[in-house]
Design an enzyme around this catalytic site. Structure first.
Site, PDB file in Angstrom:
ATOM      1  CB  THR A  55      -0.942  -0.031   1.217  1.00  0.00           C
ATOM      2  OG1 THR A  55      -1.767  -1.193   1.097  1.00  0.00           O
ATOM      3  CG2 THR A  55      -1.823   1.209   1.266  1.00  0.00           C
ATOM      4  CG  HIS A 106      -6.538   3.755   2.157  1.00  0.00           C
ATOM      5  ND1 HIS A 106      -5.307   3.154   2.107  1.00  0.00           N
ATOM      6  CD2 HIS A 106      -7.036   3.439   3.380  1.00  0.00           C
ATOM      7  CE1 HIS A 106      -5.065   2.519   3.244  1.00  0.00           C
ATOM      8  NE2 HIS A 106      -6.108   2.673   4.030  1.00  0.00           N
TER       9      HIS A 106
HETATM   10  C1  LIG Z   1     -11.506   0.421   8.668  1.00  0.00           C
HETATM   11  C2  LIG Z   1     -10.634   0.322   7.469  1.00  0.00           C
HETATM   12  C3  LIG Z   1      -9.321  -0.135   7.614  1.00  0.00           C
HETATM   13  C4  LIG Z   1      -8.505  -0.242   6.492  1.00  0.00           C
HETATM   14  N1  LIG Z   1      -7.250  -0.768   6.641  1.00  0.00           N
HETATM   15  C5  LIG Z   1      -6.471  -0.928   5.552  1.00  0.00           C
HETATM   16  C6  LIG Z   1      -5.225  -1.581   5.669  1.00  0.00           C
HETATM   17  O1  LIG Z   1      -4.839  -2.038   6.727  1.00  0.00           O
HETATM   18  N2  LIG Z   1      -4.460  -1.667   4.545  1.00  0.00           N
HETATM   19  C7  LIG Z   1      -4.867  -1.171   3.331  1.00  0.00           C
HETATM   20  O2  LIG Z   1      -4.131  -1.252   2.338  1.00  0.00           O
HETATM   21  N3  LIG Z   1      -6.073  -0.594   3.196  1.00  0.00           N
HETATM   22  C8  LIG Z   1      -6.886  -0.486   4.269  1.00  0.00           C
HETATM   23  N4  LIG Z   1      -8.128   0.052   4.126  1.00  0.00           N
HETATM   24  C9  LIG Z   1      -8.590   0.459   2.787  1.00  0.00           C
HETATM   25  C10 LIG Z   1      -9.232  -0.721   2.062  1.00  0.00           C
HETATM   26  O3  LIG Z   1      -8.276  -1.674   1.692  1.00  0.00           O
HETATM   27  C11 LIG Z   1      -9.936  -0.280   0.788  1.00  0.00           C
HETATM   28  O4  LIG Z   1      -9.047   0.440  -0.019  1.00  0.00           O
HETATM   29  C12 LIG Z   1     -11.182   0.568   1.066  1.00  0.00           C
HETATM   30  O5  LIG Z   1     -11.863   0.136   2.211  1.00  0.00           O
HETATM   31  C13 LIG Z   1     -12.109   0.478  -0.133  1.00  0.00           C
HETATM   32  O6  LIG Z   1     -13.166   1.327   0.014  1.00  0.00           O
HETATM   33  P1  LIG Z   1     -14.613   0.873   0.549  1.00  0.00           P
HETATM   34  O7  LIG Z   1     -14.495   0.765   2.029  1.00  0.00           O
HETATM   35  O8  LIG Z   1     -15.436   1.998   0.089  1.00  0.00           O
HETATM   36  O9  LIG Z   1     -14.967  -0.453  -0.101  1.00  0.00           O
HETATM   37  C14 LIG Z   1      -8.981   0.147   5.216  1.00  0.00           C
HETATM   38  C15 LIG Z   1     -10.305   0.561   5.083  1.00  0.00           C
HETATM   39  C16 LIG Z   1     -11.130   0.642   6.180  1.00  0.00           C
HETATM   40  C17 LIG Z   1     -12.565   1.058   5.995  1.00  0.00           C
END
Ligand SMILES: Cc1cc2nc3c(=O)[nH]c(=O)nc-3n(C[C@H](O)[C@H](O)[C@H](O)COP(=O)(O)O)c2cc1C
Length: 388
Positions: A178, A281
Site C-alpha cells: 500500500t 483507500h
Molecule cells: C476500517 C478500514 C481499515 C482499512 N485498513 C487498511 C489496511 O490495513 N491496509 C490497506 O491497504 N487498506 C486499508 N483500508 C482500505 C481498504 O483496503 C480499501 O481500499 C477501502 O476500504 C475500499 O473502500 P470501501 O471501504 O469503500 O470499499 C482500510 C479501510 C477501512 C474502511
C-alpha cells in the site's frame, strides 16, 4: 450453480417461514453494523479523510455511470471467472485489506472470521499488516482459497523483509504494497474522539509476533513499549527508489495499491510490479480527490496496453453488484470491497460477511444476466455510459 441462485435460496427460505437475517442495501447494512460496533470503532471504520467529500464521491460516482442493457443475448449460464496470477477464481470479487477487521467481532478474532468467510464464498482475502491474529493463523484459516498479504512498509527494512518472508512461508500468493498510507490521513471523526486503535495497542499481532520487531522492543514488552516501537517504524515514506528493494524481497507477485494515475501505473510495471491496484483507500487518506472509479479507465488502459498482461484490481466505493459490473467494464480485472464485508462481520460474524459477499456475487451475476453480458469478456468500456 449460478451465483444468482442465492435469490432462489432466500425466496424458498421465506416460503418456509424464514425471513432473511441480514439487510440487502448498503445503507441498512451500515446503520445496523455501526449500531453493533463500539463508538471508537464506529468512527474508525465509517469515517474518512477531511469532510469526506472524496469518500462520499467514491460511491456516488457510480450513480453517474449507466450500464447499457443489450437484449437477445440471454445466457442461462454466466461465467464470472477471472484469472489472477495463474489462479482461476469463480468470481471477480476480493476482500480488500481492512486493518481493524479483527476488532469488528466481539471475540476480537475478526481476521480469522474474514478468512472463514473467504472459505465459505471463495472470495480471496487480502490480509492487512494490521491484524489481531498473526498472519500465519489467518493464512491457515483461508484453506484452499488463495489469500494475499498487504504490506504497510515499515521504516525498518529488516522488519519489512521479515513480514514479507513470513507471508511467503505462510502461503500467501501475492504481496500488496500500500503506497498511500505511509502517514495517516487527516480524519476528523477519529481526531474528535481521540481514537486510533493501533495507539491503544490494537491490531498489532503481526508486529508482536515478529522476530525482528521483538528485537526492537526487547523481551516481554508492555503495551506502551509496543506502541512506541510501532510508531517509530510504522510508515516508510516510499519513493520510486525503494521499488527495486521491495521487488527484491519476494518472488511472489507484487501488487502496488493506491495507483490512480496512468503514468504511475506504467512506471510501476516498468519497475517490476506484477499488478496494479487502483484505489484511493476508500477516501480515508487524502480528501479532495476525485472518485476512484473516475481514475480507473485511464489506469486500466495504461496497464492493458502495456503488453504485460498485469491485472488491475479496483476498490473504493463499491456498494452493489451493479457497481462491480461497472468497474469490470471500465477495465478492472477484479474488484474489492472494504467496508461492506467489515460491516457484515460486525453485524453477524461469519454468516453476516458471507451474506454480504454472496449478495454482491448474486447481484453481479443477475445484472450481467439481465443486461446481456454473460461473460466478463463481454464487459467492455462501451457497456457503460456517463450520465449527467
Ligand atoms: C476500517 C478500514 C481499515 C482499512 N485498513 C487498511 C489496511 O490495513 N491496509 C490497506 O491497504 N487498506 C486499508 N483500508 C482500505 C481498504 O483496503 C480499501 O481500499 C477501502 O476500504 C475500499 O473502500 P470501501 O471501504 O469503500 O470499499 C482500510 C479501510 C477501512 C474502511
Amino acid at each position: 450453480m449460478s451465483y444468482g441462485d442465492y435469490q432462489n435460496e432466500l425466496y424458498l427460505a421465506a416460503l418456509g417461514g424464514t425471513l432473511p437475517q441480514f439487510p440487502f442495501t448498503h445503507a441498512e447494512l451500515e446503520s445496523h453494523a455501526l449500531a453493533a460496533l463500539t463508538p471508537e470503532l464506529r468512527t474508525y471504520v465509517a469515517g474518512g479523510a477531511g469532510d469526506e467529500v472524496t469518500q462520499r464521491g467514491n460511491a456516488t460516482a457510480f450513480e453517474r455511470l449507466a450500464l447499457v442493457p443489450r437484449m437477445l443475448r440471454a445466457s442461462a449460464e454466466r461465467d464470472l471467472s477471472v484469472e489472477l496470477f495463474g489462479r482461476r477464481l469463480d468470481s471477480p470479487l476480493l476482500m480488500a485489506p481492512v486493518g481493524v477487521v479483527g476488532l469488528c467481532t466481539p471475540d476480537q478474532h475478526g481476521d480469522l472470521h474474514a478468512a472463514e468467510a473467504s472459505v465459505a464464498t471463495g472470495v480471496p482475502l487480502i490480509g492487512s499488516t494490521l491484524m489481531s491474529d498473526p498472519l500465519e493463523d489467518v493464512a491457515a484459516a483461508t484453506g484452499d482459497v488463495p489469500a494475499w498479504f498487504q504490506l504497510y512498509t515499515p521504516k525498518d527494512r529488516d522488519l519489512a523483509a521479515s513480514l514479507v518472508s513470513r507471508a511467503e512461508a505462510a502461503g500467501y500468493e501475492a504481496i500488496v504494497v500500500t503506497l498511500d498510507t505511509w502517514v495517516p490521513g487527516w480524519r476528523p471523526r477519529d481526531l474528535a474522539s481521540g481514537n486510533f486503535p493501533q495507539l491503544r495497542g490494537k491490531a498489532l499481532a503481526n508486529y508482536t509476533s515478529d522476530p525482528v520487531f521483538q528485537t526492537m522492543t526487547g523481551p516481554d514488552p508492555d503495551v506502551g513499549t509496543v506502541v512506541l516501537t510501532w510508531i517509530s517504524t510504522f510508515g516508510h515514506p516510499l519513493s520510486w527508489d525503494d521499488l527495486p528493494w521491495l521487488r527484491s524481497l519476494t518472488d511472489l507477485p507484487l501488487v502496488l495499491k493506491g495507483i490512480c494515475h496512468p503514468d504511475d501505473a506504467r512506471r510501476a510495471l516498468d519497475a517490476g510490479a506484477d499488478g496494479i491496484y487502483c484505489s484511493n483507500h476508500g477516501g480515508r487518506q487524502a480528501n479532495g480527490g476525485g472518485a476512484a472509479i473516475d481514475w480507473l479507465p485511464a489506469v486500466a488502459e495504461a496497464v492493458h496496453s502495456s503488453g504485460t498482461g498485469a491485472p488491475v484490481v479496483f476498490d473504493s466505493g463499491v456498494r452493489t453488484g451493479a457497481d462491480v459490473v461497472k468497474a469490470l467494464a471500465l477495465g478492472a480485472t477484479a474488484v474489492a470491497v472494504g467496508r461492506p464485508y467489515a460491516y457484515g462481520l460486525a453485524l453477524g460474524g461469519v454468516p453476516g460477511a458471507v451474506h454480504v459477499l454472496r449478495s454482491l456475487q448474486a447481484e453481479t451475476d443477475l445484472t450481467m444476466a439481465v443486461d446481456g453480458y454473460p461473460t466478463i469478456a463481454d464487459l467492455t468500456p462501451d457497456a457503460v455510459v456517463r450520465v449527467p
